[in-house]
Design a protein around this motif. Structure first.
Motif, PDB file in Angstrom:
ATOM      1  N   VAL A 126      35.531  57.020  44.257  1.00 26.64           N
ATOM      2  CA  VAL A 126      36.708  56.419  43.627  1.00 26.64           C
ATOM      3  C   VAL A 126      36.401  54.964  43.293  1.00 26.64           C
ATOM      4  O   VAL A 126      35.852  54.238  44.110  1.00 26.64           O
ATOM      5  N   VAL A 127      36.750  54.566  42.074  1.00 29.81           N
ATOM      6  CA  VAL A 127      36.575  53.174  41.660  1.00 29.81           C
ATOM      7  C   VAL A 127      37.923  52.472  41.796  1.00 29.81           C
ATOM      8  O   VAL A 127      38.864  52.759  41.054  1.00 29.81           O
ATOM      9  N   VAL A 128      38.011  51.571  42.778  1.00 22.83           N
ATOM     10  CA  VAL A 128      39.252  50.834  43.034  1.00 22.83           C
ATOM     11  C   VAL A 128      39.110  49.421  42.473  1.00 22.83           C
ATOM     12  O   VAL A 128      38.131  48.729  42.763  1.00 22.83           O
ATOM     13  N   THR A 129      40.087  49.017  41.687  1.00 26.68           N
ATOM     14  CA  THR A 129      40.100  47.658  41.135  1.00 26.68           C
ATOM     15  C   THR A 129      41.335  46.937  41.642  1.00 26.68           C
ATOM     16  O   THR A 129      42.451  47.438  41.521  1.00 26.68           O
ATOM     17  N   GLU A 130      41.109  45.780  42.246  1.00 29.08           N
ATOM     18  CA  GLU A 130      42.212  44.976  42.760  1.00 29.08           C
ATOM     19  C   GLU A 130      42.247  43.647  42.017  1.00 29.08           C
ATOM     20  O   GLU A 130      41.311  42.857  42.116  1.00 29.08           O
ATOM     21  N   THR A 131      43.303  43.410  41.276  1.00 30.03           N
ATOM     22  CA  THR A 131      43.463  42.177  40.503  1.00 30.03           C
ATOM     23  C   THR A 131      44.350  41.212  41.287  1.00 30.03           C
ATOM     24  O   THR A 131      45.501  41.533  41.593  1.00 30.03           O
ATOM     25  N   PRO A 132      43.828  40.039  41.636  1.00 30.96           N
ATOM     26  CA  PRO A 132      44.601  39.108  42.467  1.00 30.96           C
ATOM     27  C   PRO A 132      45.861  38.609  41.780  1.00 30.96           C
ATOM     28  O   PRO A 132      45.883  38.386  40.566  1.00 30.96           O
ATOM     29  N   ARG A 133      46.889  38.430  42.580  1.00 33.00           N
ATOM     30  CA  ARG A 133      48.080  37.752  42.104  1.00 33.00           C
ATOM     31  C   ARG A 133      47.810  36.245  42.073  1.00 33.00           C
ATOM     32  O   ARG A 133      46.860  35.765  42.692  1.00 33.00           O
ATOM     33  N   GLU A 134      48.635  35.508  41.385  1.00 28.08           N
ATOM     34  CA  GLU A 134      48.447  34.065  41.270  1.00 28.08           C
ATOM     35  C   GLU A 134      48.445  33.408  42.656  1.00 28.08           C
ATOM     36  O   GLU A 134      49.279  33.717  43.506  1.00 28.08           O
ATOM     37  N   GLY A 135      47.489  32.514  42.862  1.00 27.78           N
ATOM     38  CA  GLY A 135      47.410  31.807  44.128  1.00 27.78           C
ATOM     39  C   GLY A 135      46.506  32.455  45.151  1.00 27.78           C
ATOM     40  O   GLY A 135      46.376  31.954  46.274  1.00 27.78           O
ATOM     41  N   TRP A 136      45.853  33.550  44.765  1.00 30.87           N
ATOM     42  CA  TRP A 136      44.961  34.250  45.684  1.00 30.87           C
ATOM     43  C   TRP A 136      43.644  34.579  44.989  1.00 30.87           C
ATOM     44  O   TRP A 136      43.597  34.760  43.773  1.00 30.87           O
ATOM     45  N   ALA A 137      42.586  34.633  45.773  1.00 31.28           N
ATOM     46  CA  ALA A 137      41.289  35.122  45.293  1.00 31.28           C
ATOM     47  C   ALA A 137      40.927  36.317  46.156  1.00 31.28           C
ATOM     48  O   ALA A 137      40.971  36.245  47.386  1.00 31.28           O
ATOM     49  N   VAL A 138      40.575  37.423  45.513  1.00 26.66           N
ATOM     50  CA  VAL A 138      40.335  38.668  46.244  1.00 26.66           C
ATOM     51  C   VAL A 138      39.006  39.269  45.826  1.00 26.66           C
ATOM     52  O   VAL A 138      38.675  39.326  44.641  1.00 26.66           O
ATOM     53  N   ALA A 139      38.244  39.710  46.816  1.00 27.79           N
ATOM     54  CA  ALA A 139      36.987  40.413  46.551  1.00 27.79           C
ATOM     55  C   ALA A 139      37.000  41.720  47.334  1.00 27.79           C
ATOM     56  O   ALA A 139      37.377  41.751  48.504  1.00 27.79           O
ATOM     57  N   THR A 140      36.576  42.797  46.668  1.00 30.69           N
ATOM     58  CA  THR A 140      36.586  44.128  47.273  1.00 30.69           C
ATOM     59  C   THR A 140      35.271  44.832  47.004  1.00 30.69           C
ATOM     60  O   THR A 140      34.729  44.740  45.899  1.00 30.69           O
TER      61      THR A 140
END
Length: 243
Positions: A126-140
């Motif tokens: 499964v290819v999961v993509t998580e797009t950060p909301r404003e004010g956050w940086a996210v890496a997965t």
């Protein structure tokens, strides 16, 4: 230890993506990964130190509010296992709540229903993509996620400026030919009020890091102090000498 290293790598990737320097302290990092809740305190502290964050917490405490999640099939990986049924499995993945599927993948319990049959899925399928909301940086990556709170308070900003000053003074030590173990005296002056406040507030930290037994505001004229070092970005000028 392997998990800790992985979380540090993801946190550094999130910082780089957000273009936030490692020397700028941040308030917290929130993580989600199998085994993350069981990390020993010393490893959690090491992760905080490596990522320069004050606190390490669980992403579960804020739910899915930090990212917009999408999930789709990895057709290459699914095709090896399901062959002609790949499209059916892919359709089931697309119909599943992406956030719930992402969480299940991290826990190793992900599955979808295909014609009444429970099909278990791995993180590679499964290819999961998580797009950060404003004010956050996210890496997965591979079922692990690190989210950094990018809000920089005035206190955090001053702490970051102090760390920048430490870097500059350490470079000046080398340029002055001082030995690593040499104790020094420093005189500094700042044209920026924020920098002045930072060095006053964090004087003990800066002095300790640069081995200064004498760290004070002043021009440093005379008394054996060397040439001035200046940084326009911080509005900082300082001189040093061997103590």
């Amino acid at each position: 230890m392997t998990l800790a290293r992985r979380l540090v790598e993801l946190g550094r990737s999130a910082r780089a993506e957000a273009k936030v320097k490692t020397r700028q302290p941040l308030s917290r990092a929130l993580v989600a990964a199998a085994g993350a809740d069981d990390l020993p305190e010393e490893l959690a502290a090491e992760i905080c130190a490596e990522l320069n964050v004050t606190e390490l917490g669980s992403l579960a405490t804020v739910g899915g509010s930090l990212v917009d999640v999408t999930a789709k099939a990895n057709f290459r990986a699914l095709g090896k296992r399901f062959g002609k049924r790949t499209q059916q499995v892919a359709a089931a993945i697309a119909a599943t709540d992406a956030a719930e599927l992402s969480a299940a993948l991290r826990d190793g319990t992900a599955a979808v229903d295909v014609d009444g049959e429970r099909i278990e899925l791995s993180v590679d399928e499964v290819v999961v993509t998580e797009t950060p909301r404003e004010g956050w940086a996210v890496a997965t990556e591979s079922g692990a996620t690190v989210a950094l709170d990018l809000a920089v308070t005035p206190e955090l900003r001053r702490a970051g400026l102090a760390r920048e000053a430490i870097r500059l003074i350490q470079e000046a030590r080398k340029a002055s030919g001082l030995q690593v173990s040499d104790r020094i005296a420093v005189r500094w002056d700042a044209g920026e009020a924020e920098t002045s406040d930072a060095l006053t507030e964090h004087a003990a930290l800066v002095a300790d890091e640069v081995l200064a037994v004498d760290f004070a505001h002043g021009t440093g004229d005379g008394n054996g102090f060397g040439r001035p070092f200046t940084d326009d970005g911080l509005g900082l000028t300082f001189r040093l000498r061997r103590a």
